[in-house]
Motif scaffolding. Structure first.
Motif, PDB file in Angstrom:
ATOM      1  N   TYR A   1      -7.182   2.621  -6.482  1.00 39.63           N
ATOM      2  CA  TYR A   1      -8.498   2.022  -6.275  1.00 39.63           C
ATOM      3  C   TYR A   1      -8.871   2.165  -4.805  1.00 39.63           C
ATOM      4  O   TYR A   1      -8.196   1.640  -3.920  1.00 39.63           O
ATOM      5  CB  TYR A   1      -8.468   0.545  -6.675  1.00 39.63           C
ATOM      6  CG  TYR A   1      -9.689  -0.251  -6.270  1.00 39.63           C
ATOM      7  CD1 TYR A   1     -10.977   0.234  -6.468  1.00 39.63           C
ATOM      8  CD2 TYR A   1      -9.550  -1.531  -5.719  1.00 39.63           C
ATOM      9  CE1 TYR A   1     -12.089  -0.515  -6.109  1.00 39.63           C
ATOM     10  CE2 TYR A   1     -10.661  -2.290  -5.367  1.00 39.63           C
ATOM     11  CZ  TYR A   1     -11.926  -1.779  -5.552  1.00 39.63           C
ATOM     12  OH  TYR A   1     -13.027  -2.516  -5.193  1.00 39.63           O
TER      13      TYR A   1
ATOM     14  N   VAL B   1     -11.205   1.165  -1.987  1.00 39.07           N
ATOM     15  CA  VAL B   1     -11.952  -0.073  -1.800  1.00 39.07           C
ATOM     16  C   VAL B   1     -13.195   0.177  -0.949  1.00 39.07           C
ATOM     17  O   VAL B   1     -13.123   0.830   0.098  1.00 39.07           O
ATOM     18  CB  VAL B   1     -11.062  -1.140  -1.132  1.00 39.07           C
ATOM     19  CG1 VAL B   1     -11.808  -2.456  -1.008  1.00 39.07           C
ATOM     20  CG2 VAL B   1      -9.769  -1.319  -1.930  1.00 39.07           C
TER      21      VAL B   1
ATOM     22  N   ASN C   1     -14.434  -4.140   0.863  1.00 41.78           N
ATOM     23  CA  ASN C   1     -13.369  -5.113   0.576  1.00 41.78           C
ATOM     24  C   ASN C   1     -13.530  -5.832  -0.752  1.00 41.78           C
ATOM     25  O   ASN C   1     -13.077  -6.974  -0.928  1.00 41.78           O
ATOM     26  CB  ASN C   1     -13.240  -6.135   1.709  1.00 41.78           C
ATOM     27  CG  ASN C   1     -11.939  -5.957   2.473  1.00 41.78           C
ATOM     28  OD1 ASN C   1     -11.420  -4.854   2.591  1.00 41.78           O
ATOM     29  ND2 ASN C   1     -11.405  -7.043   2.998  1.00 41.78           N
TER      30      ASN C   1
ATOM     31  N   LEU D   1     -10.074  -6.047  -6.826  1.00 37.51           N
ATOM     32  CA  LEU D   1      -9.773  -5.259  -8.014  1.00 37.51           C
ATOM     33  C   LEU D   1      -9.516  -6.202  -9.180  1.00 37.51           C
ATOM     34  O   LEU D   1      -8.649  -7.061  -9.112  1.00 37.51           O
ATOM     35  CB  LEU D   1      -8.537  -4.387  -7.772  1.00 37.51           C
ATOM     36  CG  LEU D   1      -7.952  -3.669  -8.998  1.00 37.51           C
ATOM     37  CD1 LEU D   1      -8.953  -2.678  -9.586  1.00 37.51           C
ATOM     38  CD2 LEU D   1      -6.645  -2.965  -8.629  1.00 37.51           C
TER      39      LEU D   1
END
Length: 793
Positions: free
Chosen positions: A700, A702, A705, A708
């Motif tokens: 993932y 990001v 910020n 997930l």
């Protein structure tokens, strides 16, 4: 005795012909002037590259947002209303990211299907690539091309979509988002995709189609580009290999075909910190523009419904030409050539100008030189990797002095060929010996006609060789001037591959270039065979080879602009509370030794959860590192319940520092069902069970910020065993560390995670936390009713 200078003349003729072939592949000069506003300007396009590539702009960086904003403004300057598409995708690379696509539409007068102009604007992560060539050059080409197209105010029938995709470098995510979730995708009839895999050299055209290429070939020929560089062998190989351009996604997910345009020379700069505007060749950028402008003019008015076909075509290019014919001709052409070959041999033997003994004797020098050149080059490159271990530092397999090595081994192959023919043939070779290379070439073409028809055009130089052979059989004489002229097709068609193969596939295939050199030598034997002093020419080519080996040695070191790549990561294991420095480098240097020391330890434990890399690289060395107080991610179980034989889970991982990437792993015995991440399923998911290769579930990347969220189920009896790696790309500037800057002749290693602070942590079940947050929509699309404001400059 009158001296014979024909051999010198022949060599000069070949050199001039080869020079013209390479000279005519692309524009050689670019103007320092901007030129007329109605024309494509390399200078204006290059200014766009410089603006886009001021800083690395990988997904998740602040510079990425700045480039996106810049592109929106540039499209607005053209009088176009810009639209933004945002959303998550989880592609078959296993990469999850929130992409931001930038697009605009130019309305036509009588649209059949839409023409798509495509490139991506994100740069490669980890290695601090500036993304000038890949793919700032593509974005700049489109911006400048569209500007001049609009300024010219020509009427056009078809709508034109300009699409700058995001997250191409991560897993073609932006393209996948557009094709699967945007209604404009259904309107597209053809795509032109501008890419890069290097920083210089000619741009090659590659077609993407699910069916036959016949219509695309004919339409490309009709567009009359000035410097076409392509062939159907590349097309056939491309269809056999796994591909990774945005256009691949359009073809596979949307049945949208089109053309890729990409340059591959300067491959050592690809995905590195040297992919900046200083390393981008301006004539290469001009070559991209020379494709776009005639194709934009042609396809904006063509019937894009007529670009589908079931038949495949052979095609290849020569100086300023594009030649094509049906695949169905390949087998008959080989059969006819073979029958002509056998007939000529029969006539020659009947006329007693050919003998079986001399014919067989001709195989000795040809096969001897072919095998020797290939074997010596193969082993020679292996030896060079031992003598120059620094060559292993470049993961792409093409060294900074790679062109010198190509020249060295090609000249060595020529020296070997002349030496064999000096030893095993008469001073002036009889045409008996020409039968061996013709026979081998016919065998090669027979094999290609069955297994790789895209290479069917390689029979054409054989026909010209058969013509030279026919003249000899009929007249019992050889004409040196005619033989020189009949050699031109072999030089045009075959010679470019000698350089292209090692540039595109790496120097490990240099042996192929050497063998192809000998095969070409064989086709030119009517000329080379007439050289009286073959030993002298063998020595001359050997000296040239040694000269290029010396040049390669002189250029074997590193310097600014030709940097050594190295890697360093800080990895903290939250379970064992141990910290380590790790690297991918095979050869440690003064910079990495500051942290890994002179006697680093084995990194085996760190390779238990392998991170994705293009070349499947593994950590090579590790050393203990000081423990740092790095904020660890927060792991919340938002759901953990059992229904029937399934355990249903929802896990949220939230960063407590600025992070760039999460890698999630799970025990391979743990079967995962109904998996979603941040609200989206895997694009390739079929059925309930998540298909994965090894332990990896996803990576993932990001943005801003954002946490997930993973939701899935497992068998209630399964042992829950998951792990995460949280990475931030800030090792070099993190205030917790005092990492010294690299020397000017060093750069971060591409294609791997480097210069990162990594936390390794197990995901352990905990009491369920009630989720009070609002769920963000998966897709944000600013396309209400998009109007086109074609205000002319």
């Amino acid at each position: 005795m009158k001296k014979d200078y024909s051999s010198i003349f022949a060599i000069l003729f070949f050199l001039l012909t080869l020079g013209f072939i390479y000279f005519s592949m692309m524009p050689q000069w670019t103007s320092d002037d901007e030129g007329p506003l109605a024309e494509f300007s390399t200078k204006r396009a290059f200014a766009q590259v410089e603006a886009i590539a001021k800083q690395p702009h990988y997904v998740g960086s602040e510079n990425h947002d700045q480039v996106a904003l810049y592109l929106q403004k540039e499209l607005s300057k053209l009088g176009l209303q810009t639209s933004i598409q945002e959303g998550y995708t989880l592609t078959d690379w296993g990469n999850l990211v929130k992409s931001k696509n930038i697009m605009a539409k130019i309305k036509g007068t009588n649209n059949s299907k839409v023409l798509l102009l495509l490139s991506h604007y994100d740069s490669a992560p980890h290695s601090y690539s500036y993304g000038a060539s890949d793919a700032g050059s593509g974005v700049a080409t489109i911006l400048e091309g569209v500007r001049s197209f609009l300024y010219d105010k020509k009427q056009h029938k078809n709508d034109i979509i300009i699409l700058f995709t995001d997250a191409e470098e991560l897993g073609l995510n932006g393209a996948a988002l557009f094709v699967t979730q945007h209604h404009w995708a259904k309107e597209i009839g053809l795509a032109l995709n501008f890419e890069a895999r290097g920083s210089s050299g000619p741009s090659y055209m590659l077609m993407e189609t699910n069916k036959g290429n016949a219509a695309l070939v004919k339409e490309f020929a009709a567009a009359k580009t000035t410097y076409p560089v392509s062939n159907s062998l590349m097309y056939s190989i491309y269809k056999m290999l796994p591909n990774d351009t945005d256009l691949t996604v359009f073809r596979e997910k949307g049945d949208i075909q089109g053309y890729n345009f990409a340059f591959i020379d300067g491959h050592y700069n690809y995905h590195t910190a040297q992919d900046d505007s200083n390393h981008l060749a301006k004539n290469t950028l001009a070559h991209q523009g020379s494709y776009l402008m005639p194709l934009l003019s042609y396809f904006s008015n063509a019937d894009l419904n007529a670009t589908q076909a079931s038949e495949d075509y052979i095609y290849f290019t020569g100086p300023y030409t594009f030649i094509n014919y049906p695949f169905s001709w390949v087998v008959p052409m080989v059969i006819i050539a073979t029958l002509l070959f056998l007939m000529l041999i029969f006539i020659g033997i009947a006329k007693r100008i050919l003998s079986f003994e001399e014919i067989m004797r001709g195989f000795i020098p040809f096969l001897g030189s072919l095998i020797s050149a290939g074997l010596i080059t193969f082993l020679g490159w292996k030896l060079l990797l031992i003598l120059y271990p620094q060559y292993n530092d470049l993961l792409n397999g093409f060294t900074y002095n790679g062109h010198a090595y190509i020249a060295a081994f090609v000249f060595l192959a020529m020296a070997i060929s002349f030496a064999f023919y000096q030893r095993f043939s008469a001073k002036k070779i009889k045409m008996n010996h020409y039968i061996a290379p013709l026979f081998i070439w016919l065998l090669i073409n027979a094999y290609l006609a069955i297994s790789l028809q895209g290479a069917g055009f390689l029979i054409i130089p054989v026909y010209f060789g058969l013509l030279a052979f026919t003249v000899f059989i009929v007249t019992q004489k050889t004409n040196k001037t005619l033989n020189l002229l009949l050699s031109i097709p072999a030089l045009i068609i075959i010679a470019p591959f000698i350089q292209m193969f090692p540039i595109g596939l790496g120097l490990k295939v240099l042996f192929g270039s050497a063998m192809l050199t000998v095969l070409t030598f064989g086709l030119l034997l009517p000329t080379f065979g007439s050289f009286i002093k073959k030993g002298w020419w063998s020595f001359a080519f050997l000296l040239a080879s040694i000269g290029f080996f010396a040049k390669a040695h002189y250029e074997s070191g590193y310097e600014k602009g030709k940097a050594k790549s190295n890697s360093l990561l800080y990895v903290y294991d939250a379970e064992s509370k141990a910290a380590n420095w790790v690297t991918y480098d095979k050869n440690l240097d003064s910079w990495t030794k500051q942290y890994l020391g002179e006697n680093p330890k084995s990194p085996i434990i760190h390779n238990e959860t392998p991170l994705f890399s293009k070349y499947n690289s593994e950590f090579t060395f590790a050393a203990e590192a000081p423990k740092k107080d790095i904020p660890q991610p927060t792991i919340h179980f938002l759901k953990d319940s059992i229904a029937g034989n399934q355990r249903y889970l929802k896990i949220r991982i939230s960063p407590n520092r600025k992070v760039n990437r999460y890698d999630i792993f799970a025990n391979e015995k743990m079967s995962i069902n109904n998996f979603t991440a941040n609200g989206v399923k895997h694009l390739e998911q079929q059925g309930l069970q998540l298909k994965r290769n090894g332990k990896k579930i996803l990576s993932y990347y990001v943005v801003h910020n954002e946490p997930l969220d993973m939701e899935f189920s497992i068998a209630k009896t399964a042992v829950f065993d998951m792990q995460l790696l949280e990475s931030s790309f800030d090792l070099m500037r993190n205030p917790l560390f005092n990492i010294s800057q690299r020397a000017s002749w060093m750069m971060p290693t591409p294609f791997v995670l480097t210069d990162a602070v990594v936390i390794k942590k197990r995901i352990k079940p905990s009491p369920v936390v009630i989720d009070h947050t609002l769920v963000n929509p998966t897709v944000k699309d600013s396309l209400a009713v998009t109007k086109d404001s074609l205000k002319k400059p």
